[in-house]
Design a protein around this motif. Structure first.
Motif, PDB file in Angstrom:
ATOM      1  N   LYS A  25       0.830  -1.210   0.000  1.00  0.00           N
ATOM      2  CA  LYS A  25       0.000   0.000   0.000  1.00  0.00           C
ATOM      3  C   LYS A  25       0.864   1.259   0.000  1.00  0.00           C
ATOM      4  O   LYS A  25       0.532   2.253  -0.646  1.00  0.00           O
ATOM      5  N   GLY A  26       1.985   1.220   0.702  1.00  0.00           N
ATOM      6  CA  GLY A  26       2.913   2.343   0.685  1.00  0.00           C
ATOM      7  C   GLY A  26       3.509   2.549  -0.691  1.00  0.00           C
ATOM      8  O   GLY A  26       3.653   3.682  -1.165  1.00  0.00           O
ATOM      9  N   TYR A  27       3.861   1.452  -1.346  1.00  0.00           N
ATOM     10  CA  TYR A  27       4.405   1.536  -2.698  1.00  0.00           C
ATOM     11  C   TYR A  27       3.377   2.155  -3.642  1.00  0.00           C
ATOM     12  O   TYR A  27       3.707   3.053  -4.424  1.00  0.00           O
ATOM     13  N   ASN A  28       2.136   1.698  -3.547  1.00  0.00           N
ATOM     14  CA  ASN A  28       1.080   2.241  -4.414  1.00  0.00           C
ATOM     15  C   ASN A  28       0.855   3.728  -4.169  1.00  0.00           C
ATOM     16  O   ASN A  28       0.630   4.492  -5.107  1.00  0.00           O
ATOM     17  N   ALA A  29       0.934   4.141  -2.914  1.00  0.00           N
ATOM     18  CA  ALA A  29       0.764   5.563  -2.602  1.00  0.00           C
ATOM     19  C   ALA A  29       1.919   6.373  -3.175  1.00  0.00           C
ATOM     20  O   ALA A  29       1.723   7.454  -3.734  1.00  0.00           O
ATOM     21  N   GLY A  30       3.120   5.852  -3.042  1.00  0.00           N
ATOM     22  CA  GLY A  30       4.292   6.568  -3.544  1.00  0.00           C
ATOM     23  C   GLY A  30       4.311   6.666  -5.054  1.00  0.00           C
ATOM     24  O   GLY A  30       4.663   7.705  -5.611  1.00  0.00           O
ATOM     25  N   ILE A  31       3.954   5.600  -5.729  1.00  0.00           N
ATOM     26  CA  ILE A  31       4.000   5.584  -7.189  1.00  0.00           C
ATOM     27  C   ILE A  31       2.960   6.535  -7.773  1.00  0.00           C
ATOM     28  O   ILE A  31       3.145   7.085  -8.849  1.00  0.00           O
TER      29      ILE A  31
END
Length: 57
Positions: free
Chosen positions: A15-21
């Protein structure tokens, strides 16, 4: 046969990766527990690195 859920830390990282991307701020991290928060931020940092190297969605 039931599907097994991913563990919480793996889900937090994802979820953090998706938010960052998608360009969201790290300040929106929804996790309060230190381990999950750390994983979320790790995913966010990884995504920001990917964005800087040209990986875009």
């Amino acid at each position: 046969m039931k599907r097994q859920k991913r563990d919480k830390l793996s889900r937090a990282h994802s979820k953090g990766y998706n938010a960052g991307i998608s360009g969201k701020s790290k300040e929106i991290c929804p996790f309060q527990a230190s381990e999950a928060r750390s994983e979320w931020l790790g995913g966010w940092r990884e995504a920001m690195g990917d964005r800087n190297t040209g990986l875009k969605f």
